[in-house]
Write an enzyme that holds these catalytic residues in place. Sequence first.
Site, PDB file in Angstrom:
ATOM      1  N   ASP A  54       0.538  -0.765  -0.082  1.00 25.14           N
ATOM      2  CA  ASP A  54       0.004  -0.312   0.045  1.00 25.14           C
ATOM      3  C   ASP A  54       0.705   1.327   0.200  1.00 25.14           C
ATOM      4  OD1 ASP A  54      -2.111  -1.816   0.533  1.00 25.14           O
ATOM      5  OD2 ASP A  54      -2.150  -1.373   2.474  1.00 25.14           O
ATOM      6  N   GLU A  94     -11.720   0.154  -3.270  1.00 24.69           N
ATOM      7  CA  GLU A  94     -10.709   0.228  -3.106  1.00 24.69           C
ATOM      8  C   GLU A  94      -9.872   1.489  -3.485  1.00 24.69           C
ATOM      9  OE1 GLU A  94     -10.037  -2.514  -0.391  1.00 24.69           O
ATOM     10  OE2 GLU A  94      -7.917  -3.320  -2.130  1.00 24.69           O
TER      11      GLU A  94
HETATM   12  O1  FUB Z   1      -3.362  -3.804   2.954  1.00 21.06           O
HETATM   13  C1  FUB Z   1      -4.670  -4.136   3.172  1.00 21.06           C
HETATM   14  C2  FUB Z   1      -5.670  -3.739   2.433  1.00 21.06           C
HETATM   15  O2  FUB Z   1      -5.112  -4.250   1.002  1.00 21.06           O
HETATM   16  C3  FUB Z   1      -5.565  -2.007   1.711  1.00 21.06           C
HETATM   17  O3  FUB Z   1      -6.527  -1.251   2.572  1.00 21.06           O
HETATM   18  C4  FUB Z   1      -6.145  -2.079   0.389  1.00 21.06           C
HETATM   19  O4  FUB Z   1      -6.102  -1.080   0.005  1.00 21.06           O
HETATM   20  C5  FUB Z   1      -5.262  -2.920  -0.071  1.00 21.06           C
HETATM   21  O5  FUB Z   1      -4.194  -3.009  -0.240  1.00 21.06           O
END
Ligand code: FUB
Length: 447
Positions: A31, A204
Amino acid sequence: MKRVSSVILLILVTQILLAQNPLVTHIFTADPTARVFDGKLYVYPSSDTYPPAGREAEFPRFCMPGYHAFSLENGSTWKDHGWILKENDVPWGEKDTYAMWAPDCIKKGDKYYYYYPAQPADGSAFRRIGVGVSDNPLGPFEWEKVYIKGVTGIDPGLFVDDDGKAYLFFGGGKELFVAPLKDNMKEIAAEPKKVEHLPAGYKEGSFMFKRDSLYYFTFAHVFADEGYTIAYATGDNPMGPFTYRGKMMDNIENGTNHHSIVEYQDKWILFYHSWDISGYSKLRSMRADYINFKSDGTMSKVIPTMRGIGVPTVGDTIQIDRYNEISGAQTAFVSGDEPNGWMVCETRMMSSVRFNKVDFGEGKAKKMKARFACGQRKGTFEVRLNHAKGEMVAEFPVSYTGGWSKWETIETELLKDVEGIHDLVVVFKADWGSTKIINLNWLLLEE
Ligand code: FUB
């Protein structure tokens, strides 16, 4: 020609972190949010780890203990500044939940604000978003005692417009939301609103940036039959409405793909993650590649490379196995006691590997080091400029190091002063008919 002690080299290697893709290999990082503060490039990733012993069943998804921060030093070395925040130091967080998903850090005025999601101890939501403030991009941050009221969700993505107004983007359920922030950067100024007019599918990891007065709203977009892609939409206002423009990265079979985009030294760069080292989608590693904008403002799809970004110069290790072109040799995960990474292997007579763009400075580079292992009697490898028959700048005679996993460092004076940026081509030669010449881990230019 000198041989340098392996012990000294191991210490050196753990401090000089790798620079090509993935960006670092000593811990798992995911991330990545990249930011340029006062001309310097920083990356704020989350970190993945193995579940604590006996608690494996509790963490079928991610096991994420907190955040490190990194800065780009020299031409291509990422410096790890250590822990920015650990999960049990979140004032409002439930302890030992390993729930520190994607963070962000942004500058407003002369303060730095770090945003992160965590599991709230009051049980009010799956994740809440907290914030800390500092005078320094690397902290220490003063963490707010309570989470940001009115926001439940993950993946905080911040945007501060040229007029100083700030916006918090985040994900929740399968949709994306935006809320303007008050001047204090710690409270929302209006109820979050859903970002509209985006195609269906789970979304997301949103990230907003501005280029030539156009606002780019980018996000992870998941399709049942395609997996994780990165898509984008554009608009004339940070709160929308946006027009969907398509994908900027196809699914790269990496489980998730959280990203950020930044302009650094006149080049636009996409930071994202994959699972290069672990082969497991919950132990990820951050990467970066350049973006090309077309004249109409749309983006060409970014194709992941091993070479990645940055121009190694004197003092940066050149991860030659992250090549641009290879002929007659292969790469594999490094053998023996070396730090995580890859090597060039199965090198044969006249096989070669090319690594684009190395900066020799203004003739500052005087020596080259090489990290290699050799399980046969004798051979050489040459480092040439720009192509396999280009000018030779270094020649390394090699002999048995104790086996194909026994690593040594040798150094040699450069054969000439070289100025400017050149592609390097390593050419392998065997003088007595051996089928395999050496395993080569990295090269390093020195003064
Ligand atoms: O790293 C955990 C979660 O997975 C993140 O918050 C999302 O964006 C995905 O990458």
